[in-house]
Design a protein around this motif. Structure first.
Motif, PDB file in Angstrom:
ATOM      1  N   LEU A  84      23.840 -25.074  10.260  1.00 45.02           N
ATOM      2  CA  LEU A  84      23.390 -24.586  11.555  1.00 45.02           C
ATOM      3  C   LEU A  84      23.428 -23.059  11.604  1.00 45.02           C
ATOM      4  O   LEU A  84      22.485 -22.420  12.090  1.00 45.02           O
ATOM      5  N   VAL A  85      24.503 -22.484  11.086  1.00 44.85           N
ATOM      6  CA  VAL A  85      24.642 -21.032  11.089  1.00 44.85           C
ATOM      7  C   VAL A  85      23.607 -20.386  10.174  1.00 44.85           C
ATOM      8  O   VAL A  85      23.006 -19.367  10.512  1.00 44.85           O
ATOM      9  N   ALA A  86      23.384 -21.018   9.002  1.00 44.48           N
ATOM     10  CA  ALA A  86      22.484 -20.429   8.003  1.00 44.48           C
ATOM     11  C   ALA A  86      21.018 -20.750   8.256  1.00 44.48           C
ATOM     12  O   ALA A  86      20.130 -20.100   7.688  1.00 44.48           O
ATOM     13  N   GLY A  87      20.742 -21.768   9.107  1.00 37.66           N
ATOM     14  CA  GLY A  87      19.356 -22.156   9.328  1.00 37.66           C
ATOM     15  C   GLY A  87      18.778 -22.891   8.142  1.00 37.66           C
ATOM     16  O   GLY A  87      17.611 -22.738   7.800  1.00 37.66           O
ATOM     17  N   THR A  88      19.604 -23.710   7.471  1.00 38.39           N
ATOM     18  CA  THR A  88      19.159 -24.469   6.306  1.00 38.39           C
ATOM     19  C   THR A  88      19.230 -25.958   6.607  1.00 38.39           C
ATOM     20  O   THR A  88      19.639 -26.381   7.689  1.00 38.39           O
ATOM     21  N   GLY A  89      18.871 -26.768   5.616  1.00 42.30           N
ATOM     22  CA  GLY A  89      18.901 -28.219   5.804  1.00 42.30           C
ATOM     23  C   GLY A  89      17.912 -28.641   6.869  1.00 42.30           C
ATOM     24  O   GLY A  89      16.733 -28.261   6.826  1.00 42.30           O
ATOM     25  N   GLU A  90      18.330 -29.418   7.830  1.00 34.22           N
ATOM     26  CA  GLU A  90      17.462 -29.867   8.919  1.00 34.22           C
ATOM     27  C   GLU A  90      17.013 -28.704   9.786  1.00 34.22           C
ATOM     28  O   GLU A  90      16.025 -28.794  10.513  1.00 34.22           O
ATOM     29  N   THR A 137      18.190 -20.790  14.484  1.00 35.17           N
ATOM     30  CA  THR A 137      18.984 -21.655  15.353  1.00 35.17           C
ATOM     31  C   THR A 137      19.987 -20.897  16.206  1.00 35.17           C
ATOM     32  O   THR A 137      20.230 -21.244  17.352  1.00 35.17           O
ATOM     33  N   LEU A 138      20.583 -19.878  15.642  1.00 39.76           N
ATOM     34  CA  LEU A 138      21.604 -19.146  16.360  1.00 39.76           C
ATOM     35  C   LEU A 138      21.347 -17.650  16.266  1.00 39.76           C
ATOM     36  O   LEU A 138      21.067 -17.127  15.193  1.00 39.76           O
ATOM     37  N   LYS A 139      21.445 -16.973  17.379  1.00 38.79           N
ATOM     38  CA  LYS A 139      21.320 -15.520  17.382  1.00 38.79           C
ATOM     39  C   LYS A 139      22.685 -14.924  17.679  1.00 38.79           C
ATOM     40  O   LYS A 139      23.265 -15.174  18.728  1.00 38.79           O
ATOM     41  N   PHE A 140      23.194 -14.160  16.721  1.00 42.29           N
ATOM     42  CA  PHE A 140      24.533 -13.596  16.854  1.00 42.29           C
ATOM     43  C   PHE A 140      24.484 -12.173  17.388  1.00 42.29           C
ATOM     44  O   PHE A 140      23.695 -11.357  16.913  1.00 42.29           O
TER      45      PHE A 140
END
Length: 231
Positions: A99-105, A111-114
């Protein structure tokens, strides 16, 4: 200790006194009172080389402002490496890192803006190295972990038992855990039909005791806001 075959040993009970595994003269004595007694005993048997009083920083409980006792006790953990995804293919660690890396699904999706941006690398590093998540705390206040124990110290906490407690809490409020009996808290729960319990005869609700551990406040708040947002 475990790597070197040392047994987990905790001679101090929950009330701060020594149990029956210690010498007779220490049994039932509170740990803070026992310090002077231990020194006196060592002097009697000529086993004390020297003693000195020093001032140093020691952790205190922030509400009562009393010194903390450290004990080796059983805790509740969430495994971060067991497969728990929808298809049982991914662990919590893997799903969080994807989820953090924007990989996989989540590949190709921002997905996340830090804010600030360096927070992304920081949390990724924490996810990579974090051990299993200890979610239990031994405090007199907080949201209770809905676990029950039989006379042998074995625990009962399954999806079905948790839902039964949740229904009671929804009706009577969270204080019900402290004011109602285990049988009342498990109203409508049939242990004989719980597929997660292999020995239902050992968990008669009338003979159970409610656990006293509470949830880690970070786990509690981090879960409750999401549950509310989803509903």
């Amino acid at each position: 200790g475990l790597k070197n075959g040392l047994e987990i040993y905790c001679p101090v009970k929950a009330n701060g006194t020594y149990d029956d595994t210690v010498p007779q003269w220490l049994r039932g004595v509170h740990v803070w009172k026992a310090n002077a007694m231990v020194i006196e005993h060592l002097q009697k048997i000529a086993a004390l080389v020297t003693q000195e009083t020093i001032t140093h920083s020691y952790p205190h409980e922030w509400r009562s402002r009393t010194p903390t006792i450290f004990r080796a006790t059983e805790q509740w953990f969430i495994s971060v490496d067991l497969p728990v995804g929808k298809k049982g293919e991914k662990s919590l660690r893997k799903m969080a890192m994807d989820l953090v890396a924007g990989t996989g699904e989540n590949e190709g999706v921002d997905t996340l803006k830090f804010v600030p941006a360096w927070g992304k690398n920081r949390i990724a590093g924490m996810l990579q190295t974090r051990p299993d998540w200890c979610i239990s705390r031994q405090r007199a206040w907080g949201l209770p972990i809905p676990a029950f124990y039989n006379e042998n110290g074995e625990s009962l906490m399954t999806p079905s038992s948790i839902r039964a407690v949740a229904a009671v809490i929804r009706k009577h409020g969270s204080d019900a855990w402290f004011t109602m009996s285990p049988k009342e808290l498990l109203d409508g729960y049939d242990v004989s039909n719980d597929r997660w319990v292999t020995n239902p005869r050992d968990f008669a609700t009338a003979k159970l005791t409610a656990g006293k551990d509470i949830f880690d406040v970070w786990f509690e708040s981090g879960s409750s806001w999401f549950a509310v947002a989803m509903t």
